[in-house]
Scaffold this motif. Structure first.
Motif, PDB file in Angstrom:
ATOM      1  N   UNK A   1       0.807  -1.217   0.000  1.00  0.00           N
ATOM      2  CA  UNK A   1       0.000   0.000   0.000  1.00  0.00           C
ATOM      3  C   UNK A   1       0.843   1.272   0.000  1.00  0.00           C
ATOM      4  N   UNK A   2       2.149   1.085   0.128  1.00  0.00           N
ATOM      5  CA  UNK A   2       2.981   2.270   0.242  1.00  0.00           C
ATOM      6  C   UNK A   2       3.724   2.527  -1.065  1.00  0.00           C
ATOM      7  N   UNK A   3       3.503   3.692  -1.647  1.00  0.00           N
ATOM      8  CA  UNK A   3       4.234   4.019  -2.863  1.00  0.00           C
ATOM      9  C   UNK A   3       5.510   4.751  -2.479  1.00  0.00           C
TER      10      UNK A   3
ATOM     11  N   UNK B   1       5.061   8.243  -1.001  1.00  0.00           N
ATOM     12  CA  UNK B   1       4.611   8.199   0.397  1.00  0.00           C
ATOM     13  C   UNK B   1       5.741   7.797   1.323  1.00  0.00           C
TER      14      UNK B   1
ATOM     15  N   UNK C   1      -2.720   7.200   2.120  1.00  0.00           N
ATOM     16  CA  UNK C   1      -2.635   5.756   2.317  1.00  0.00           C
ATOM     17  C   UNK C   1      -4.055   5.224   2.247  1.00  0.00           C
TER      18      UNK C   1
END
Lengths: 224, 403
Positions: free
Chosen positions: B320-322, B325, B366
């Protein structure tokens, strides 16, 4: 430090996209069934209509899984209620396709006038457009979040929503046209035929109605 | 060698191991989660940099009692410092192992402070504790995550506004990405001066390290983007730029972590060393290099043995973390830590990072955060000092009886 894996909960968007793929598949299969119906290929139509029923079951299962995983313990970029109602509406699209398939199965065609068949086929084609657009809309919603709710991505999402609304009003028009046709031809049609046609039309226009409701929820997701 | 010195060294090593296992994964996990590096690479990079930080940049003079939490003039018996240091180390290690087991990111500094307070109170009552300092520590539990969240929220908003929310994201990405990465390096350069080289003057740090690092990074990034940036999809391309930046920011975090947090493990060891070799010593004692090396080695082994497992799961599970981010979280955490060091506010990096994650979540960056875990984390922060204190008090009492 397993905390990082637990802190980030599974996002509902990938499963939502998967669900919409199945929904799209269901509607596509229905369109093929309608084409077989138009040709008078009853066996092929029956096979496809049963497949629509099966696909709708698959969509239902995914829907249940998403519902179970979407607990109120999540802090999300969009409101949980909107996601749940959106999911409900997206699932209703498949439900409507299944309803049409059921109506196709109850009666052998043959006596339906070509003009009416033609309108129903057009309605089927528009339903596919609606389902495709819903799929596009949820994929785009994922992008909206990826971009941190950027204006450009939101604008692109609104364009898809407008298109869905356009398709819905087009099907509404076709629905009215069909109703008029049925009453114009009342003499040529049996009571059963009329009932059959109007119900097919009703369930077909339901597909785009629900697609529009789904789009409405996506609009709300962007205005949290 | 004094047997107690030997015991403390073993305990210090264990504490260093626990620091490596619990903390080092934190510094790299946002990068691993964003797939900027693989878990294996993360372990190697973190291992080397943690050791480098601890051995070459660890403070050569350390406080015998961390952060002046106890009044050293009240400890007249040298044995108290020896037993106390051993008890504090063991208690902090036990608490860290428990917390790590349950996956809670607790502060290693607060664990050792808890251990010290525990033996201090058993020995001389509550009067020995510097409650003003203690109040600052408690304040940091509350302030760190809030400031971290606020900073991450603002940086995330500013970054998306400057790049994605523009008419021409491709063009803006070319200018603004180097700007943000450059700005991060101003912070990193300055922090290198303050945290790693232990410099005192913020202005000197900004002028000598921060600005040059930022300007060089801006130019290098700008040129790289000019050469390599494909404009087909700005979203994906911006991510790939920040992916590389993240590699550097997380490496830096590991280096700074080693140079700073090694003191939590070797501080008590140095205290015992001072007593064993020179009799009772004051608040600050010189640390021999081999003790620093021992601390660094402990942290590195902690990373390799336990941190590895953690980073592997992180790499597989956080999708879920790019990169933007991950970068935002590290950049904001670094900025908050820097500013608070300058203001003299006690702040915990771990707490700031968790706060920053929540901040990005609040900025709708997020997709989903588990509120239950956030609650567990916050509870763990509040119990760290009391629990470590209780364990330490019990151990200290036993040592005083048998010793």
């Amino acid at each position: 430090m397993q905390v990082w894996t637990k802190l980030f909960a599974k996002s509902p968007f990938k499963p939502l996209i998967k669900h919409s793929e199945v929904v799209l598949n269901t509607v596509e299969t229905l369109e093929k069934a309608l084409q077989a119906w138009e040709r008078g290929d009853y066996e092929e139509m029956k096979r496809l209509a049963v497949e629509v029923d099966r696909l709708e079951d698959v969509a239902d299962k995914i829907k249940e899984e998403i519902r179970d995983s979407l607990s109120s313990k999540l802090m999300m970029a969009v409101a949980r209620e909107d996601v749940l109602i959106y999911l409900h509406m997206q699932d209703k699209v498949a439900d409507a396709a299944e309803d049409t398939a059921k109506w196709l199965l109850v009666k052998k065609p043959g006596t339906i006038p070509a003009e009416i068949k033609d309108i129903i086929i057009r309605m089927g084609a528009e339903s596919i457009k609606a389902a495709k657009l819903v799929h596009k809309a949820i994929v785009q919603m994922d992008r909206v979040i990826e971009s941190g709710f950027s204006e450009n991505e939101i604008k692109a999402e609104y364009e898809i929503i407008h298109k869905i609304e356009g398709v819905e009003s087009k099907i509404d028009g076709l629905d009215t046209e069909l109703m008029q046709k049925v009453f114009e031809m009342a003499d040529k049609l049996s009571w059963g035929d009329g009932f059959y046609i109007l119900n097919i039309a009703r369930t077909l226009s339901n597909i785009s109605d629900k697609a529009k409701d789904a789009a409405e929820r996506i609009r709300l997701m962007m205005n949290k | 060698m004094d047997p107690w010195l030997l015991i403390t060294i073993v305990l210090g090593f264990a504490m260093a191991w626990a620091i490596g296992a619990n903390d080092a994964a934190n510094s790299m996990s946002t990068a691993v989660g964003a797939k900027a590096i693989t878990p294996k690479q993360a372990v190697i990079i973190a291992g080397i940099l943690e050791f480098t930080g601890a051995y070459f940049f660890g403070k050569s003079v350390t406080e015998t009692i961390r952060k002046g939490i106890l009044d050293p003039t009240m400890i007249t018996d040298p044995n108290v410092l020896i037993y106390g240091s051993a008890a504090a180390l063991l208690a902090a290690t036990i608490w860290l192992v428990i917390a790590t087991k349950f996956g809670l990111p607790v502060s290693t500094t607060h664990s050792i402070i808890g251990g010290i307070v525990g033996y201090g109170i058993v020995y001389a009552g509550t009067a020995i504790v510097n409650w003003g300092k203690m109040g600052q520590v408690v304040l940091s539990w509350i302030l760190s995550p809030i400031i971290g969240a606020l900073m991450a929220f603002l940086i995330f908003k500013a970054m998306t506004r400057s790049i994605f929310e523009t008419k021409d994201p491709v063009r803006n990405a070319r200018i603004w990405s180097p700007f943000w990465i450059g700005l991060a390096f101003v912070v990193i350069g300055t922090m290198f001066y303050i945290k790693v080289l232990h410099g005192g003057d913020l202005k000197a740090g900004v002028m000598m390290y921060g600005l040059p690092a930022g300007v060089v990074t801006f130019i290098v990034t700008y040129l790289l983007i000019k050469l390599r940036f494909r404009s087909a999809d700005p979203l994906i391309n911006v991510e790939s730029i920040f992916k590389k930046a993240q590699l550097v920011t997380s490496s830096y975090v590991a280096l700074a972590h080693g140079s700073n947090d090694v003191a939590n493990a070797i501080g008590p060891v140095a205290a015992v060393y001072a007593v064993a070799t020179m009799g009772l010593s004051g608040m600050q004692v010189p640390v021999p290099r081999w003790i620093l090396a021992m601390g660094g080695l402990g942290i590195t082994i902690g990373v390799a043995t336990y941190g590895y497992k953690v980073m592997e799961t992180v790499g597989k599970k956080i999708t879920e973390l790019t990169n933007t981010r991950g970068f935002t979280i590290q950049f904001s955490a670094a900025t908050v830590v820097l500013v608070s060091s300058w203001l003299g506010l006690p702040i915990s990096t771990t707490h700031v990072v968790v706060g920053a994650v929540i901040g990005v979540g609040l900025a709708r960056g997020v997709k989903a955060i588990n509120k239950d875990i956030v609650r567990d984390i916050i509870i763990s922060w509040f119990v760290t000092v009391p629990v470590a204190a209780l364990i330490s008090a019990a151990i200290f009492k036993i040592l005083m009886l048998v010793g």
